[in-house]
Write an enzyme that holds these catalytic residues in place. Structure first.
Site, PDB file in Angstrom:
ATOM      1  N   ALA A 257       0.864  -1.267   0.156  1.00 18.17           N
ATOM      2  CA  ALA A 257      -0.030  -0.159   0.024  1.00 18.17           C
ATOM      3  C   ALA A 257       0.211   1.467   0.115  1.00 18.17           C
ATOM      4  O   ALA A 257       1.987   1.734   0.181  1.00 18.17           O
ATOM      5  CB  ALA A 257      -0.955   0.142   1.260  1.00 18.17           C
ATOM      6  N   MET A 258       0.125   2.964  -0.700  1.00 18.27           N
ATOM      7  CA  MET A 258       1.142   3.884  -0.238  1.00 18.27           C
ATOM      8  C   MET A 258       0.631   4.747   0.236  1.00 18.27           C
ATOM      9  O   MET A 258      -0.985   5.317  -0.254  1.00 18.27           O
ATOM     10  CB  MET A 258       1.438   4.188  -1.727  1.00 18.27           C
ATOM     11  CG  MET A 258       2.248   5.412  -1.768  1.00 18.27           C
ATOM     12  SD  MET A 258       3.526   5.759  -0.972  1.00 18.27           S
ATOM     13  CE  MET A 258       3.910   7.297  -0.605  1.00 18.27           C
ATOM     14  N   GLU A 291      -0.868   2.495   7.447  1.00 22.40           N
ATOM     15  CA  GLU A 291      -1.024   3.562   6.143  1.00 22.40           C
ATOM     16  C   GLU A 291      -2.194   5.044   6.936  1.00 22.40           C
ATOM     17  O   GLU A 291      -1.615   5.497   6.378  1.00 22.40           O
ATOM     18  CB  GLU A 291      -1.892   3.352   4.812  1.00 22.40           C
ATOM     19  CG  GLU A 291      -1.146   2.091   4.338  1.00 22.40           C
ATOM     20  CD  GLU A 291       0.026   2.051   4.114  1.00 22.40           C
ATOM     21  OE1 GLU A 291       0.364   3.373   3.375  1.00 22.40           O
ATOM     22  OE2 GLU A 291       0.746   1.002   3.468  1.00 22.40           O
TER      23      GLU A 291
HETATM   24 ZN   LIG Z   1       4.892   2.226   5.983  1.00 23.86          ZN
END
Ligand SMILES: [Zn+2]
Length: 507
Positions: A257-258, A291
């Site tokens: 993920a980002m 995140e």
């Molecule tokens: Zn991270």
């Protein structure tokens, strides 16, 4: 192509104050390229030469304060800005850019299931230049205004709330000050589920062919999101810094993920298409929590240079596990961490290739990812957890909140982080950081229990190593009346082990 060195970044950060990017992307120019027009408003603090980065298919025009720049001076990925005078400037760059099939820059994917096409950006850590012209380094934060022209029937997601102006034109709300690598856009005929929590719009999105699977899990995804969001607001004094929280599950994503502010992207394998174990659901929840922690640590306060990337990741890793444990049905996440992640760190730390958690210096963007391993993630997160135990959670959170207040919408280094923590405690955090973050290898703690004739037992912990530790010792009674002979906790002792000597812990 030139990679940006730390020296170049420091020189440019001293020279420039970047205010605002106005970016217009036309995504209707065919399957290969898109049009990118960028206006950057900035101040030069002195007369100097500098450069802006860009990786175009074709650089069509560049104007500095209305005067055309010589496009022949463009080399590799750098457009020189020579003879820049001190004062305000406006740079316009008009270019076509290539779509990517590698997950870098503007990734383009056509779903084999239904032929629909989706685009999304992944700009960490120097792929901004594949999408728009930028002073591409984390400590030149700016406001981003984005407009997008997209095909009919598409929707456009971005860091700020987007609005359809009609005729395929979309506009995103201005961001607060953020780093270039955190800008994000996702465009396509997304399937979206939306809700609101405490006045903040929440959305989850995926490609249409996965819609039934996302819908099945929407309640669970939103529940985890709400629980983490609320828990972070109990921990952190600074409110969530952006205007919305979208989570897009995107195809062919390289990482897990980002943490783009307001628009987190996840690999769409997290939209489960068949039965999965609860451990897989826990992993997905962990990524959601991780995140979201970055919204504060990473996005609101951002590393100044890539040598602190381990701290960014270790903090999110620690916070993710801890918050999941405190706020969701996944209460045993630290066990999972101990079995899977920590073993990875121990292993990496006993090889000849080990290195300190905090590197002394990272010279350029190309070398920043070389140390991204079990030490950076797993040992780093374990060390941070030990730091929380050593300081006490109350002082740790007080230090974190000082850090956010001092550096909000700006940048900070490891030294700034340690200074913030030191302001909240009597303990010597600088010495702790030297002992834990600048050294390699493991400490070994060995408990030895001896029994005297009168029945008293003494526990001694032998310490082979050089670091201070704070550990918990549990004293248990065996419940002989219980058939399954459970252990019953009688007392928990929190004890300090100073540097390097065996320490008798009492009876
Ligand atoms: Zn991270």
């Amino acid at each position: 192509m030139s990679v940006l060195t730390r020296d170049e970044a420091q020189t440019r950060a001293r020279l420039l104050d970047v205010h605002r990017y106005t970016i217009d992307l036309d995504l209707t120019a065919g399957d290969e390229i898109f049009v990118s027009r960028t206006v950057i408003r900035f101040t030069a603090r002195a007369d100097a030469d500098t450069f802006v980065e860009l990786k175009p298919a074709e650089l069509r025009k560049a104007l500095l304060d209305g005067h055309a720049l010589d496009l022949d001076t463009f080399e590799g990925n750098r457009l020189p800005l020579t003879g820049l005078a001190a004062g305000e400037h406006e740079l316009l760059v008009d270019a076509t850019m290539r779509y990517s099939r590698t997950g870098e820059g503007m990734h383009r994917f056509t779903d084999p299931t239904d032929g629909e096409t989706y685009l999304y950006t992944q700009l960490f850590m120097e792929d901004v230049q594949r999408v728009f012209a930028a002073f591409d380094q984390p400590d030149l934060k700016a406001v981003f205004d984005l407009t997008v022209k997209a095909p009919d029937g598409w929707s456009v997601l971005a860091n700020g709330i987007t609005e359809h102006l009609g005729d395929g034109r979309w506009k995103a709300a201005s961001t607060p000050l953020i780093s270039t690598y955190l800008v994000a856009v996702a465009a396509g005929p997304w399937h979206s589920v939306r809700t609101e929590h405490r006045g903040l719009p929440f959305g989850i999105h995926c490609r249409r062919s996965l819609a039934p699977y996302l819908d099945t899990d929407a309640d669970e995804l939103f529940e985890i999101t709400r629980q983490c969001y609320d828990r972070y607001h109990e921990k952190f004094a600074e409110p969530y810094p952006f205007d919305s929280y979208d989570q897009a599950f995107v195809p062919e994503f390289n990482a897990g993920a980002m943490e783009n502010p307001g628009l987190v992207t996840f690999r769409d394998e997290f939209v489960y298409r068949s039965a999965v174990t609860d451990t897989e659901r826990q992993t997905r929840a962990m990524v959601i929590a991780h995140e979201m922690a970055h919204m504060w640590f990473g996005d609101l306060v951002t590393l100044r240079w890539w040598d602190d990337i381990w701290l960014n990741e270790s903090f999110a890793e620690y916070m993710g596990y801890q918050t999941l444990t405190e706020a969701t049905r996944f209460t045993d996440t630290w066990t999972d961490f101990g079995v899977a992640r920590k073993a990875w760190g121990y292993d990496a730390d006993q090889r000849p290739s080990t290195h300190p958690v905090a590197p002394e210096a990272v010279e350029d963007t190309a070398s920043a990812l070389l140390n991204f391993d079990g030490i950076s993630y797993a040992k780093g997160a374990s060390a941070l957890r030990q730091l929380v135990a050593w300081l006490g959670e109350k002082d740790f959170l007080a230090g974190i909140n000082t850090h956010f207040a001092r550096h909000r919408f700006a940048n900070a280094t490891l030294a700034d982080f340690i200074d913030s923590l030191a302001s909240a405690t009597e303990r010597d955090v600088h010495a702790w950081a030297d002992a834990w973050l600048r050294t390699t290898g493991v400490d070994t703690l060995t408990p030895v229990v001896t029994a005297a004739d009168d029945g008293t037992r003494t526990l001694t912990v032998e310490h082979n190593g050089s670091r201070p530790h704070r550990i918990a010792v549990g004293l248990y009674d065996l419940d002989v009346a219980d058939e399954s002979r459970h252990l019953v906790l009688r007392e928990r002792l929190d004890l300090d082990i100073p540097q390097g000597e065996p320490h008798p812990l009492g009876k």
